[in-house]
Design a protein around this motif. Structure first.
Motif, mmCIF file in Angstrom:
data_model
loop_
_atom_site.group_PDB
_atom_site.id
_atom_site.type_symbol
_atom_site.label_atom_id
_atom_site.label_comp_id
_atom_site.label_asym_id
_atom_site.label_seq_id
_atom_site.Cartn_x
_atom_site.Cartn_y
_atom_site.Cartn_z
ATOM 1 N N LYS A 68 8.311 15.472 -0.592
ATOM 2 C CA LYS A 68 8.611 14.254 -1.306
ATOM 3 C C LYS A 68 9.620 14.177 -2.246
ATOM 4 C CE LYS A 68 4.519 12.532 -0.067
ATOM 5 N NZ LYS A 68 3.769 11.165 0.413
ATOM 6 N N ASP A 89 5.708 4.556 1.039
ATOM 7 C CA ASP A 89 6.537 5.660 1.339
ATOM 8 C C ASP A 89 7.485 5.207 2.473
ATOM 9 O OD1 ASP A 89 5.227 7.366 -0.129
ATOM 10 O OD2 ASP A 89 3.704 7.733 1.239
ATOM 11 N N ALA A 90 7.229 4.402 3.376
ATOM 12 C CA ALA A 90 8.234 4.067 4.479
ATOM 13 C C ALA A 90 9.437 3.254 3.768
ATOM 14 C CB ALA A 90 7.508 2.787 5.319
ATOM 15 N N ASN A 107 0.691 -1.103 -0.013
ATOM 16 C CA ASN A 107 -0.156 -0.198 0.024
ATOM 17 C C ASN A 107 1.112 1.230 0.049
ATOM 18 O OD1 ASN A 107 0.987 0.316 2.722
ATOM 19 N ND2 ASN A 107 -0.775 -0.585 3.578
ATOM 20 N N LYS A 108 0.349 2.389 0.012
ATOM 21 C CA LYS A 108 0.983 3.668 -0.254
ATOM 22 C C LYS A 108 2.021 3.861 1.061
ATOM 23 C CE LYS A 108 0.231 8.651 -0.989
ATOM 24 N NZ LYS A 108 1.411 8.909 -0.382
ATOM 25 N N GLU A 109 1.228 3.703 2.211
ATOM 26 C CA GLU A 109 2.103 3.822 3.419
ATOM 27 C C GLU A 109 3.249 3.037 3.588
ATOM 28 O OE1 GLU A 109 -1.409 3.301 3.312
ATOM 29 O OE2 GLU A 109 -1.741 5.751 3.664
ATOM 30 N N ALA A 110 3.129 1.824 2.957
ATOM 31 C CA ALA A 110 4.341 0.867 3.167
ATOM 32 C C ALA A 110 5.331 1.272 1.893
ATOM 33 C CB ALA A 110 4.013 -0.624 2.731
#
Length: 178
Positions: free
Chosen positions: A28, A7-8, A2-5
């Protein structure tokens, strides 16, 4: 993924590693600035983004150059069109960087992360970081003002911004040498 994963993972595999060689986060995007050069890894948005992916481009400029407002920026330029050199870090990282006119449109890379295995995405992010650290940053530190001027003259399309950059290089070289 997912997006959060994603980004991390980007933070871990790209932003933190490039921070060790002097890059700083600008939103970003990431930028390296010193007294003579600016190298920016832009994360693009708007029409250049697709769901489940990011678009990015690596840009280079000498700090003596004016931007589109015809002024020499006092901080890192945050617009891709203010940079003469534009690269796709994965595709263009295999060859010696050279000026290619991309003044109205530019080629960027699209990295898909949605429905892609984490190790596959990690490998691509690692390649981006490696190309920036091992290839682009050393090249940017060594390309002379005279060489950049010559490449824009030789490969350019006589665009307004190219004429301005050539003038900037010419004036600086006449005053200071290379």
């Amino acid at each position: 993924m997912n997006k959060e994963a994603f980004d991390a993972l980007f933070e871990e595999r790209v932003a933190r590693r490039l921070a060790r060689v002097g890059f700083v986060s600008k939103g970003k995007s990431l930028a390296f600035c010193d007294e003579s050069i600016v190298l920016s890894l832009f994360r693009l948005g708007g029409r250049m983004i697709n769901p489940g992916s990011i678009s990015y481009i690596l840009c280079f400029r000498h700090s003596i150059l004016r931007d589109r407002s015809e002024k020499v920026p006092t901080r890192f330029p945050d617009e891709v069109f203010d940079y003469p050199y534009k690269f796709r870090p994965l595709e263009d990282g295999r060859e010696q960087p050279i000026y290619r006119p991309q003044n109205l449109n530019y080629q960027y890379e699209l990295l898909h992360w949605e429905n892609v295995k984490e190790d596959t995405v990690s490998a691509k992010l690692d390649r981006i970081t490696e190309h920036v650290e091992v290839h682009f940053l050393p090249w940017a530190r060594t390309i002379s003002l005279a060489q950049a001027k010559s490449e824009i003259e030789r490969h350019g399309e006589n665009a307004w911004c190219e004429r301005m950059w050539i003038e900037d290089y010419s004036e600086h070289l006449a005053m200071n040498g290379d």
